[in-house]
Design a protein around this motif. Structure first.
Motif: not given
Length: 318
Positions: A1-29
């Motif tokens: 699974m980690v390898r698949k994600i690494a390949e997606l990062i290497r092969d793509n250009r535009r990314f959105l990174v999001a987490a649950h609303g009202k973020p706690d320390g883990d979600a935001l960090a």
């Protein structure tokens, strides 16, 4: 699974990174750790949350670039949804902006809404999952990313006090310290830079302390009226549930936070013998074995009765 994600990062250009609303320390960090790392790789990145970050987390590197709205028609190759459990907690509309979604989470019963779902319930924090991905890619951790990874771990392990503070938590935190993270500075930012309003609200909340006749569960309550009197808001209630949890003999701590005239958010914390995630799911919520939550309709008395009916038999069986 980690390898698949690494390949997606290497092969793509535009990314959105999001987490649950009202973020706690883990979600935001975790959001900012991944967003900062992707930017340093030369990617185009938007870090998003539907809510503004809590005041005590605004020191995190990259927090000033976090957005709470997306431009209509904006498109991303990949959307990373972190620590959410289900897409709706981060925003169901996000799938309209992304060619594909990647779900990265450590919550049990996390929904498989992504084209890739990297879920490890044994991980102490979602920030650790982000660390694993970056380490697999031989990413050279800089101080901003290290600060976010360390904060994610510190926050979700309760400063290394909870049962999820495993060997990996300490090992990764140690590596981040070797890179220049100052544990005292981060702890001070999180726990010793409180606004006055929070302490006024805490004083009122402590006055609502209730311990069950059996002594095995205890609760605090915050109402809308209390917010108004203290000049505070919901973000000031973070970690209030730890006060009833600290009482000797208490197995489960409860925090009732009013969100509407006839609705309360119930936060659960367990010392380990009770699976509060299972109880929260019966109320329509979710979470971990030791930490969970649910939105429950009704007056405060009715909500407490609903929770007690589920909790009492579980505690009686211990």
């Amino acid at each position: 699974m980690v390898r698949k994600i690494a390949e997606l990062i290497r092969d793509n250009r535009r990314f959105l990174v999001a987490a649950h609303g009202k973020p706690d320390g883990d979600a935001l960090a975790a959001t900012l750790a991944l967003a900062n790392a992707l930017k340093s790789m030369g990617k185009e990145v938007v870090a998003y949350n539907q809510d503004h970050p809590p005041v005590d987390l605004q020191f995190l590197p990259g927090c000033d670039a976090l957005v709470t709205t997306l431009e209509a028609g904006s498109r991303f190759d990949v959307g990373f949804i972190l620590d959410a459990g289900s897409l709706d907690r981060a925003g169901s509309h996000l799938k309209e902006h992304c060619r594909l979604l990647v779900n990265i989470d450590h919550h049990p019963y996390s929904e498989s809404f992504g084209a890739v779902n990297y879920v490890d319930v044994r991980a102490c924090a979602t920030g650790v999952l982000v660390y694993r991905i970056l380490a697999f890619m031989n990413y050279t951790f800089d101080l901003p990313v290290a600060t976010c990874v360390y904060t994610a771990i510190l926050s979700d392990t309760g400063s290394f006090r909870y049962s999820n503070a495993d060997r990996e938590a300490f090992e990764v935190a140690g590596r981040m310290i070797e890179l220049g993270v100052d544990p005292w500075e981060i702890s001070s930012r999180l726990y010793e830079s409180q606004p006055e309003e929070r302490l006024h609200l805490l004083g009122m909340a402590l006055g609502t302390l209730e311990v069950s006749p059996c002594g095995r569960y205890a609760s605090l309550t915050v109402t809308l009226d209390m917010y108004q009197m203290a000049g505070a808001s919901a973000e000031h209630t973070d970690r209030f549930v730890n006060y009833p949890r600290s009482i000797e003999g208490v197995e489960v701590a409860l925090f009732y936070r009013q969100v509407d005239e006839n609705r309360f958010k119930v936060g659960f914390r367990s010392r380990g013998r009770v699976d509060v995630g299972a109880i929260a799911r019966q109320l329509g919520g979710g979470g971990h074995h030791n930490a969970a939550g649910a939105l429950v309709d009704g007056s405060i008395d009715l909500v407490k009765q609903k929770v007690s009916r589920l909790l009492t038999p579980v505690l009686a069986a211990l």
